[in-house]
Design a protein around this motif. Structure first.
Motif, PDB file in Angstrom:
ATOM      1  N   ALA A 269       0.846  -1.201   0.000  1.00 23.74           N
ATOM      2  CA  ALA A 269       0.000   0.000   0.000  1.00 23.74           C
ATOM      3  C   ALA A 269       0.878   1.246   0.000  1.00 23.74           C
ATOM      4  O   ALA A 269       1.925   1.265   0.649  1.00 23.74           O
ATOM      5  CB  ALA A 269      -0.887  -0.005   1.231  1.00 23.74           C
ATOM      6  N   VAL A 270       0.467   2.271  -0.762  1.00 22.79           N
ATOM      7  CA  VAL A 270       1.200   3.540  -0.779  1.00 22.79           C
ATOM      8  C   VAL A 270       0.219   4.693  -0.575  1.00 22.79           C
ATOM      9  O   VAL A 270      -0.864   4.699  -1.143  1.00 22.79           O
ATOM     10  CB  VAL A 270       1.980   3.765  -2.112  1.00 22.79           C
ATOM     11  N   VAL A 271       0.611   5.632   0.283  1.00 23.38           N
ATOM     12  CA  VAL A 271      -0.198   6.830   0.500  1.00 23.38           C
ATOM     13  C   VAL A 271       0.722   8.033   0.473  1.00 23.38           C
ATOM     14  O   VAL A 271       1.793   8.031   1.074  1.00 23.38           O
ATOM     15  CB  VAL A 271      -0.958   6.779   1.855  1.00 23.38           C
ATOM     16  N   GLN A 272       0.278   9.045  -0.253  1.00 22.09           N
ATOM     17  CA  GLN A 272       1.051  10.280  -0.381  1.00 22.09           C
ATOM     18  C   GLN A 272       0.500  11.283   0.638  1.00 22.09           C
ATOM     19  O   GLN A 272      -0.720  11.398   0.798  1.00 22.09           O
ATOM     20  CB  GLN A 272       0.819  10.788  -1.805  1.00 22.09           C
ATOM     21  N   TYR A 273       1.396  11.973   1.315  1.00 23.39           N
ATOM     22  CA  TYR A 273       0.942  13.037   2.221  1.00 23.39           C
ATOM     23  C   TYR A 273       0.257  14.134   1.410  1.00 23.39           C
ATOM     24  O   TYR A 273       0.593  14.326   0.245  1.00 23.39           O
ATOM     25  CB  TYR A 273       2.143  13.641   2.967  1.00 23.39           C
ATOM     26  N   PRO A 274      -0.692  14.871   2.015  1.00 24.06           N
ATOM     27  CA  PRO A 274      -1.343  15.952   1.252  1.00 24.06           C
ATOM     28  C   PRO A 274      -0.313  16.900   0.662  1.00 24.06           C
ATOM     29  O   PRO A 274       0.630  17.308   1.343  1.00 24.06           O
ATOM     30  CB  PRO A 274      -2.179  16.666   2.320  1.00 24.06           C
ATOM     31  N   THR A 275      -0.488  17.203  -0.611  1.00 26.83           N
ATOM     32  CA  THR A 275       0.441  18.122  -1.271  1.00 26.83           C
ATOM     33  C   THR A 275       0.136  19.523  -0.779  1.00 26.83           C
ATOM     34  O   THR A 275      -1.009  19.960  -0.830  1.00 26.83           O
ATOM     35  CB  THR A 275       0.241  18.092  -2.802  1.00 26.83           C
ATOM     36  N   LEU A 276       1.168  20.213  -0.319  1.00 24.98           N
ATOM     37  CA  LEU A 276       0.956  21.543   0.255  1.00 24.98           C
ATOM     38  C   LEU A 276       0.355  22.519  -0.741  1.00 24.98           C
ATOM     39  O   LEU A 276      -0.464  23.344  -0.389  1.00 24.98           O
ATOM     40  CB  LEU A 276       2.283  22.096   0.792  1.00 24.98           C
ATOM     41  N   THR A 277       0.763  22.422  -2.007  1.00 29.23           N
ATOM     42  CA  THR A 277       0.292  23.416  -2.982  1.00 29.23           C
ATOM     43  C   THR A 277      -1.219  23.406  -3.129  1.00 29.23           C
ATOM     44  O   THR A 277      -1.812  24.383  -3.540  1.00 29.23           O
ATOM     45  CB  THR A 277       0.894  23.148  -4.379  1.00 29.23           C
ATOM     46  N   ARG A 278      -1.852  22.268  -2.809  1.00 32.73           N
ATOM     47  CA  ARG A 278      -3.306  22.207  -2.969  1.00 32.73           C
ATOM     48  C   ARG A 278      -4.039  22.632  -1.700  1.00 32.73           C
ATOM     49  O   ARG A 278      -5.258  22.598  -1.642  1.00 32.73           O
ATOM     50  CB  ARG A 278      -3.724  20.777  -3.333  1.00 32.73           C
ATOM     51  N   SER A 279      -3.283  22.983  -0.657  1.00 31.86           N
ATOM     52  CA  SER A 279      -3.919  23.315   0.623  1.00 31.86           C
ATOM     53  C   SER A 279      -4.112  24.820   0.764  1.00 31.86           C
ATOM     54  O   SER A 279      -3.457  25.616   0.100  1.00 31.86           O
ATOM     55  CB  SER A 279      -3.034  22.848   1.779  1.00 31.86           C
TER      56      SER A 279
END
Length: 339
Positions: free
Chosen positions: A122-132
């Motif tokens: 399983a792979v999960v990416q941390y929330p991308t800052l640019t979209r926050s």
């Protein structure tokens, strides 16, 4: 059932049996296990056509057939509906994720869940800052000459930095700076927030300027996207269960998974929280991943915050993997939106 539908039913039977048994599938087995209502000779003819079309192939040591990447692709494209997780599974997923204390915990739990549900990596990416966007910036005095700046984004990401001022500041100065900074930041996407903070020293009252320069310098570093986007991986050992699934090199696959860049590229197509993307075998750009299939989706509420998914052999349970990835992403989106 016309000839095309019947051939697809034969392909579906071959995929199902090969995924379950890891043994090449013969016509006799299909007739015995799957109620297709046709003779062994008809199934053999259908298999010959499927082979000619490049949808199944014969491993040289066996009389049976196995699906090709093209065969899996047709199978996946024609999955009319994916069998969703059972009610009990859904409740367990929800309860497990809702027990998380913060963003880090939500994502750690997601990885563990996906690896357990699918028995893949399983792979999960941390929330991308640019979209926050910035939700709040807290500034507190640790000592009279030292501040703690805490930036909180709408994706639940929390960034903390210490600012050494080199000079003592009064509490009301800290309060004024906090008000100025939040006025510039709150509700803005990160790129715009960064630009607004850069302007602050030129517009701040003279008596606050030194403190504002110190705080805004630290904030700009925090707001600019970290190039080494963080990733979480889980269940890597699942790949080693069947080395034969990776005829070229399992080691290559494991090394590629350690390369954040390769995994981030796999997740790059996960731009939509409702759509699962499946890359099968040869469809993967990275050569090391050609023995694998990758099932990905974007997670988040209205906006996609990041991608998540699973990596496994091309001989994977596609309906089960798609259902698990879809369900976990949905709950993670709901939890982060509700925070």
């Amino acid at each position: 059932m016309n000839a095309d539908e019947r051939r697809f039913a034969v392909l579906r039977a071959i995929v199902a049996d090969y995924v379950n048994t890891h043994e090449p599938v013969g016509s006799k087995m299909i007739v015995e296990r799957h109620n297709l209502g046709v003779s062994s000779a008809t199934v053999r003819n259908d298999m010959a056509v499927l082979e000619e079309d490049g949808l199944i192939a014969q491993p040289h040591t066996s009389a049976g057939r196995v699906p090709t990447d093209k065969g899996y692709r047709l199978f996946v494209d024609r999955l009319a509906q994916v069998k969703p997780l059972s009610g009990a599974e859904r409740r367990a997923v929800q309860a497990f994720l809702e027990g998380a204390v913060d963003l880090d915990d939500v994502l750690r739990r997601s990885v563990r869940l996906l690896a357990q549900l699918t028995r893949q990596v399983a792979v999960v990416q941390y929330p991308t800052l640019t979209r926050s966007t910035v939700r709040h910036c807290e500034i507190v005095a640790l000592t009279p000459a030292r501040l703690m700046v805490v930036l909180i984004t709408d994706s639940g990401r929390v960034e903390q930095r210490v600012v050494d001022l080199g000079d003592v500041v009064a509490d009301d100065t800290v309060a004024q700076v906090r008000q100025l900074v939040n006025g510039a930041l709150v509700g803005r996407p990160l790129a715009a927030a960064s630009a607004a903070v850069a302007e602050l020293p030129t517009t701040a009252p003279a008596e606050l300027r030194d403190v504002v320069i110190a705080v805004s310098t630290v904030l700009i570093e925090t707001l600019v996207e970290h190039p080494e986007e963080r990733l979480l991986l889980g269940g890597t050992a699942n790949l080693t269960r069947n080395v034969a699934d990776f005829p070229h090199s399992l080691r290559q696959v494991l090394e590629a998974l350690e390369e954040q860049v390769v995994v981030l590229r796999l997740l790059a197509s996960a731009q939509d929280p409702g759509t699962v993307t499946i890359r099968i075998g040869e469809e993967n750009e990275a050569e090391e991943m050609r023995d694998t299939s990758v099932v990905t989706i974007g997670y988040g509420g209205g906006t996609v915050l990041g991608g998540m998914g699973v990596v496994g052999p091309t001989r994977m349970d596609y309906p089960g993997s798609i259902a698990a990835v879809h369900a976990v992403a949905r709950y993670v989106g709901e939890i982060l939106a509700g925070r």
